[in-house]
Design a protein around this motif. Sequence first.
Motif, PDB file in Angstrom:
ATOM      1  N   ILE A 180       0.842  -1.204   0.000  1.00 55.17           N
ATOM      2  CA  ILE A 180       0.000   0.000   0.000  1.00 55.17           C
ATOM      3  C   ILE A 180       0.874   1.249   0.000  1.00 55.17           C
ATOM      4  CG2 ILE A 180      -1.678   1.345   1.321  1.00 55.17           C
ATOM      5  CD1 ILE A 180      -2.823  -1.344   2.309  1.00 55.17           C
ATOM      6  N   GLU A 181       1.900   1.252   0.851  1.00 53.14           N
ATOM      7  CA  GLU A 181       2.775   2.430   0.921  1.00 53.14           C
ATOM      8  C   GLU A 181       3.448   2.702  -0.425  1.00 53.14           C
ATOM      9  OE1 GLU A 181       5.334   2.743   4.329  1.00 53.14           O
ATOM     10  OE2 GLU A 181       3.873   1.769   5.636  1.00 53.14           O
ATOM     11  N   ALA A 182       3.927   1.656  -1.081  1.00 58.01           N
ATOM     12  CA  ALA A 182       4.575   1.828  -2.384  1.00 58.01           C
ATOM     13  C   ALA A 182       3.565   2.353  -3.410  1.00 58.01           C
ATOM     14  CB  ALA A 182       5.173   0.498  -2.845  1.00 58.01           C
ATOM     15  N   ALA A 183       2.346   1.831  -3.352  1.00 59.34           N
ATOM     16  CA  ALA A 183       1.327   2.250  -4.317  1.00 59.34           C
ATOM     17  C   ALA A 183       0.928   3.705  -4.094  1.00 59.34           C
ATOM     18  CB  ALA A 183       0.103   1.326  -4.211  1.00 59.34           C
ATOM     19  N   VAL A 184       0.821   4.120  -2.844  1.00 60.01           N
ATOM     20  CA  VAL A 184       0.444   5.507  -2.553  1.00 60.01           C
ATOM     21  C   VAL A 184       1.556   6.459  -2.981  1.00 60.01           C
ATOM     22  CG1 VAL A 184      -0.092   7.156  -0.713  1.00 60.01           C
ATOM     23  CG2 VAL A 184      -1.149   4.877  -0.705  1.00 60.01           C
ATOM     24  N   ALA A 185       2.801   6.072  -2.746  1.00 57.95           N
ATOM     25  CA  ALA A 185       3.920   6.898  -3.212  1.00 57.95           C
ATOM     26  C   ALA A 185       3.857   7.042  -4.730  1.00 57.95           C
ATOM     27  CB  ALA A 185       5.252   6.276  -2.779  1.00 57.95           C
ATOM     28  N   GLU A 186       3.482   5.983  -5.404  1.00 55.32           N
ATOM     29  CA  GLU A 186       3.357   6.002  -6.868  1.00 55.32           C
ATOM     30  C   GLU A 186       2.221   6.930  -7.311  1.00 55.32           C
ATOM     31  OE1 GLU A 186       5.310   4.869  -9.060  1.00 55.32           O
ATOM     32  OE2 GLU A 186       4.050   5.168 -10.831  1.00 55.32           O
ATOM     33  N   ILE A 187       1.105   6.900  -6.590  1.00 50.36           N
ATOM     34  CA  ILE A 187      -0.006   7.802  -6.918  1.00 50.36           C
ATOM     35  C   ILE A 187       0.431   9.258  -6.736  1.00 50.36           C
ATOM     36  CG2 ILE A 187      -2.284   8.616  -6.153  1.00 50.36           C
ATOM     37  CD1 ILE A 187      -2.960   5.658  -5.548  1.00 50.36           C
ATOM     38  N   LEU A 188       1.137   9.525  -5.654  1.00 48.52           N
ATOM     39  CA  LEU A 188       1.595  10.901  -5.418  1.00 48.52           C
ATOM     40  C   LEU A 188       2.507  11.365  -6.552  1.00 48.52           C
ATOM     41  CD1 LEU A 188       2.227  10.734  -1.563  1.00 48.52           C
ATOM     42  CD2 LEU A 188       0.430  12.012  -2.747  1.00 48.52           C
ATOM     43  N   ALA A 240       6.687  13.385  -3.367  1.00 50.63           N
ATOM     44  CA  ALA A 240       6.332  12.527  -2.236  1.00 50.63           C
ATOM     45  C   ALA A 240       7.292  12.684  -1.062  1.00 50.63           C
ATOM     46  CB  ALA A 240       6.277  11.061  -2.681  1.00 50.63           C
ATOM     47  N   ASP A 241       8.405  13.362  -1.304  1.00 49.36           N
ATOM     48  CA  ASP A 241       9.377  13.541  -0.222  1.00 49.36           C
ATOM     49  C   ASP A 241       9.230  14.863   0.527  1.00 49.36           C
ATOM     50  OD1 ASP A 241      10.680  11.106  -0.478  1.00 49.36           O
ATOM     51  OD2 ASP A 241      11.857  11.850  -2.185  1.00 49.36           O
ATOM     52  N   ARG A 242       8.311  15.714   0.080  1.00 49.58           N
ATOM     53  CA  ARG A 242       8.180  16.980   0.817  1.00 49.58           C
ATOM     54  C   ARG A 242       7.553  16.723   2.185  1.00 49.58           C
ATOM     55  NH1 ARG A 242       3.062  19.233   0.837  1.00 49.58           N
ATOM     56  NH2 ARG A 242       1.638  18.672  -0.859  1.00 49.58           N
TER      57      ARG A 242
END
Length: 189
Positions: A8-16, A23-25
């Motif tokens: 889920i975390e990887a997918a959300v980072a991808e959506i961002l 995604a790093d801000r």
Amino acid sequence: MAVDRARIEAAVAEILAAIGEDADRDGLRATPRRVADAYGEFFGGLGHDPVALLSDTVPVGERTGELVLLRNLSFRSVCEHHLLPFVGTAHLAYLPGEHVVGLGRLPAVLDTLAARPQLQERLTEEVADALQSGLAPRGVLVVLDAVHGCVSTRGPRQTASSTVTMASRGELSDPIARAEIMNLIGSAA
Ligand SMILES: [Zn+2]
């Protein structure tokens, strides 16, 4: 069944990244983790059998065996078409057969079935089916009244509109019995 948080975390980072965000801000750095937390809650009912929650019934015995109605239960689920929440109020009624169950078990059944990708129509039917098979009552009536994120926040943005769905089984499918319960539900407002 626990959700796969790392995926889920990887997918959300991808959506961002896909919407053009960084995604790093600061404001977004913890977002994938927060979304994984939220999804763990939203979808925590997957793999759980709602009927098992109704296993410790007790004989009606001295009790009247008349209508049991839980009004104005809050619930939330997630629509499977958009993965947006829908939230609202549930009214759960049953007419006991030989057995009754602790009142807290009824909202537990609702919560378990709501905590998965859902359609309000199917959720209503599934709650009715679970109560029917777990309690073997003479009748069941389930009424859900919910506001859908996908209706209120996108497209025509119908913020004042709610959706009412109903499922009945057995004696509570009778129009007169149903009207009597709807009258009780209505008087709760
Ligand atoms: Zn939707």
